[in-house]
Design an enzyme around this catalytic site. Structure first.
Site, PDB file in Angstrom:
ATOM      1  N   LYS A 515       0.806   0.958  12.866  1.00 51.60           N
ATOM      2  CA  LYS A 515       0.613  -0.214  11.639  1.00 51.60           C
ATOM      3  C   LYS A 515       2.209  -0.069  10.749  1.00 51.60           C
ATOM      4  O   LYS A 515       2.520   1.163  10.239  1.00 51.60           O
ATOM      5  CB  LYS A 515      -0.451  -0.119  10.723  1.00 51.60           C
ATOM      6  CG  LYS A 515      -0.404  -0.868   9.522  1.00 51.60           C
ATOM      7  CD  LYS A 515      -1.583  -0.460   8.678  1.00 51.60           C
ATOM      8  CE  LYS A 515      -2.976  -0.708   9.024  1.00 51.60           C
ATOM      9  NZ  LYS A 515      -3.756  -0.280   8.146  1.00 51.60           N
ATOM     10  N   ASP A 609     -13.441  -2.072   0.604  1.00 48.30           N
ATOM     11  CA  ASP A 609     -13.019  -3.126   1.136  1.00 48.30           C
ATOM     12  C   ASP A 609     -13.504  -3.333   2.611  1.00 48.30           C
ATOM     13  O   ASP A 609     -13.056  -3.520   3.727  1.00 48.30           O
ATOM     14  CB  ASP A 609     -11.323  -2.941   1.479  1.00 48.30           C
ATOM     15  CG  ASP A 609     -10.433  -4.352   1.703  1.00 48.30           C
ATOM     16  OD1 ASP A 609     -11.186  -5.346   1.506  1.00 48.30           O
ATOM     17  OD2 ASP A 609      -9.467  -4.551   2.308  1.00 48.30           O
TER      18      ASP A 609
END
Length: 757
Positions: A515, A609
């Site tokens: 990422k 989240d």
């Protein structure tokens, strides 16, 4: 709206209540109640009449004004009238329910009078009196169903060999007797017990004269009084509503939970409490000779786990065994435990008129006595043999004294030697740790400064439990570039404004996901992620392989998840990855639950989240929670935290997050939304219907209307209706607006295990 969630446990969904002719509250000899007629109590609180479900017709009692329609008593729950209308007839001999052919399908039995009269009372009790003497001949309260109402009782009388107990409905739409029973046991001291068949699942804790020892919060107030009447050979439990303007009921639902409800000003039901709530509530969760506290088990003093390997894997069923020889001696002593739910009393005896001192002597004088307590001032209870189902409570009035060997001089000498040895070993360990720390500090100088800051400082000073992280600290940017073909577009898996994720192959490891974060927000997110993932080790949490922080590059490397995100699997219109069937979906639900349980129970980490894009799938749809950029800790001793200017993902964020508050219950809400998505196939973030644009509200409406079974995602094929409905039930409970009434993940975990062990 919030507290209407669990009503389906006691409401006959899909039932048809025909428009009826309202009579008064009485039937006299020779009168009948026909299918289209009802009796209404004097104050119009309850209604007696017929209701149908499919081709089955029942005689029942329900609340007159409560929403939704709530049935509390069914006469012929084991023998419905099939394919036609019914009649309730009062004769000189009995109260009988007849089918359309005149066959008796239910009867009160012989009344032994020539002048009976039937009344529906405002308590919800259907009674038959003798009109001449006024003597009570029969009452419906002697035949409880799934609901306990004020002035109603459950219990037993051994002299008549009769029991009064609650039995759950078989399903949401079938009032026939189900698998769960709420009762008192003549072989135990007074206690309310929840059974599944013959298996004890939960007990409220022995009645101590003021309340149940396992539920200290359940005590009398200005609205309710709780009553236990016990004598030789009989015991009865009931409750009294002190404020007549509020309706109360105690219900055992078809999924094995006990709920207490009360009415509000809008004639809707609000949950007062429910049981069980967490692992400690489940009977004998810790096995024998152990106590449960906050979901964890601890052996009693002078006991050790019977199977240390099972114990380390949180399998506590084997319980604990003594690690010292306990002789029958007056030199024995007692270990004190306060604020406890006392052990199951199946092997206990009560001796009245004994003080604490007398009770202690009585136990010491009995070689088989393993523990004792005193209820009130002079009700001594002693246990023999193993102690089962002890719970350490945050509050409570009961103390427990467990028998231990009292140390003599030889034991003291041995203990001194042990203490000295431990001290020496401790000093060696401390010195070794200091040397190791110095070595690590020297090694960090060979790493880039920012990289050392994250992996050294952040990880070492994170509060709480430490785990060895499988992080490749020497992973450099060149290695990542080689693995991802120099961040080639052909290797891109996902791309957004803030991040791009590449697939790569790392030598000596295999496939990975890299990422790459943008320069504006990347550093803080990187620090947060590393801070948490460096401590976590769980099969349902994504594993971090390493990272790189340079002047222009911030990269996190994870294990590669070939199944992609749950979001893509559920909502990919092309369905390229294949639509998971029900067993796979249930496995995904359980996996997410296990991951959140691990975060909440072991570290008090709030993810904040949880949404389908942050749930990644491995081979065989094994889920792993990822993206910890918003994760935070709830401080020890606190239940919630505050964060300014925080909002999670729309559609999945708990309402309290809008006000800057968060807790583990915030994750529970998000989990509930994801669960409903998995079951229904609807995407919460883009959900829209005529009457609502909110998936949780829509599912709640369907649930309370009895049409939840229609919500199942048709793409997943066949699925057991009971399993799907129970999962929807869990989801609806999780998405309640009030975080205090949402279940914990430990509760959800046990409930899912009960659906499909």
């Amino acid at each position: 709206m919030v507290n209407a969630v669990l009503l389906a446990a006691v409401v006959l969904h899909g039932a048809i209540f025909t428009q009826s002719q309202e009579l008064n509250d009485t039937l006299t000899t020779g009168e009948s109640l026909l299918n289209a007629q009802t009796l209404v109590s004097a104050q119009k609180t309850f209604v007696l009449g017929f209701f149908s479900n499919g081709d089955s017709t029942y005689l029942g009692i329900w609340y007159n004004y409560m929403k939704p329609q709530t049935i509390v008593w069914v006469a012929n729950r084991e023998n419905p009238i099939k394919g036609g209308n019914g009649t309730l007839a009062l004769t000189a001999n009995s109260l009988d329910l007849l089918d359309r052919r005149g066959t008796t399908v239910w009867s009160s039995g012989t009344l032994n009078t020539n002048s009976p009269q039937a009344f529906l009372l405002d308590t919800g009790n259907l009674v038959v009196n003798d009109t001449v003497s006024g003597v009570l001949l029969w009452q419906g309260f002697d035949l409880p169903c799934d609901s306990l109402l004020p002035s109603m009782r459950i219990g037993y009388d051994t002299s008549t060999n009769h029991e009064w107990y609650l039995t759950s409905w078989k399903s949401y739409s079938d009032p026939s007797p189900g698998d769960y029973f709420l009762k008192l046991d003549p072989n135990r001291l007074p206690d309310v017990l929840l059974f599944q068949g013959a298996q004890l699942k939960y007990r409220m804790g022995t009645w101590n004269g003021q309340g149940f020892s396992g539920v200290p919060a359940l005590k009398g107030n200005n609205q309710l009084a709780f009553n236990m009447t016990a004598s030789e050979g009989s015991a009865y439990y009931s409750f009294t509503a002190l404020d007549r303007s509020i309706l109360w009921r105690f219900v055992i639902s078809q999924d094995g939970f006990a709920h207490r409800w009360h009415s509000n000003l809008s004639n809707e039901w609000v949950e007062y409490w429910h049981l069980p709530q967490d692992q400690c509530d489940y009977y004998a969760y810790c096995g024998q000779n152990a106590a449960c506290y906050n979901g964890d088990c601890k052996c009693l003093q002078e006991f050790v786990p019977k199977s240390p390997s099972d114990w380390s894997q949180r399998n506590f069923n084997g319980g604990c065994v003594r690690n010292v020889v306990l002789s029958c001696s007056s030199h024995n002593g007692f270990a004190h435990m306060s604020h406890v739910k006392v052990p199951d009393t199946l092997n206990a005896t009560m001796v009245r008129g004994k003080s604490w001192n007398d009770c202690s002597k009585l136990c010491l004088g009995n070689c088989s006595c393993s523990a004792y307590t005193v209820f009130g001032d002079n009700d001594c209870v002693i246990w023999s043999g193993d102690l089962v189902d002890i719970v350490q409570l945050a509050e409570g009035i009961n103390d427990l004294y467990t028998r231990v060997s009292r140390s003599d001089s030889s034991h003291s000498d041995r203990n001194i030697a042990i203490i000295v040895s431990v001290s020496v070993v401790g000093m060696v360990l401390v010195i070794s740790a200091l040397l190791g720390f110095c070595y690590r500090r020297r090694q960090q100088k060979h790493l880039p400064q920012a990289h050392a800051e994250v992996f050294g400082t952040e990880h070492e000073h994170v509060p709480g439990r430490k785990l060895t992280a499988s992080v490749e600290k020497n992973l450099d940017l060149d290695a990542i570039r080689v693995a991802t073909n120099n961040f080639s577009e052909q290797n891109v898996i996902v791309s957004s404004r803030s991040r791009t994720i590449y697939k790569g192959t790392l030598q000596n490891f295999g496939e990975l996901a890299a990422k790459r974060l943008n320069t504006e927000t990347g550093l803080e997110e990187l620090k947060t992620v590393v801070e948490f993932l460096a401590r976590l080790d769980h099969p349902n949490i994504i594993r971090m392989l390493g990272s790189w922080i340079g002047n222009n590059d911030k990269v996190l490397c994870y294990e590669y998840m070939p199944g992609g995100s749950l979001d893509a699997v559920l909502f990919d219109e092309d369905e390229r990855s294949g639509v998971p069937d029900w067993p796979s979906r249930f496995q995904i639900i359980q996996g997410i639950c296990e991951g959140l349980f691990y975060l909440h129970e072991h570290f008090r980490i709030v993810h904040r989240d949880i949404d389908p894009s942050n749930i990644l799938l491995g081979e065989g749809f094994i889920p792993k929670i990822s993206d910890f950029g918003l994760a935070t800790l709830v401080n020890q001793g606190e239940s919630e935290g505050k964060a300014e200017n925080f909002s999670g993902t729309p559609g999945y964020s708990a309402p309290e997050l809008l006000y800057g508050k968060y807790s583990v219950k915030s994750d529970v809400y998000s989990f509930g939304v994801v669960l409903l998505e998995i079951v229904t196939g609807y995407k919460a973030a883009s959900f829209c219907r005529e009457d609502t644009d909110d998936l949780p509200r829509y599912v709640r409406q369907q649930w309370t209307q009895g049409t939840a079974d229609q919500l199942k995602d048709k793409r997943m094929g066949d699925a057991p209706r009971g399993e799907v409905e129970r999962c929807i039930h869990i989801g609806v409970r999780c998405v309640q607006d009030d975080p205090t009434v949402r279940p914990t993940m430990s509760y959800v975990r046990n409930t899912l295990a009960a659906i499909r062990p």
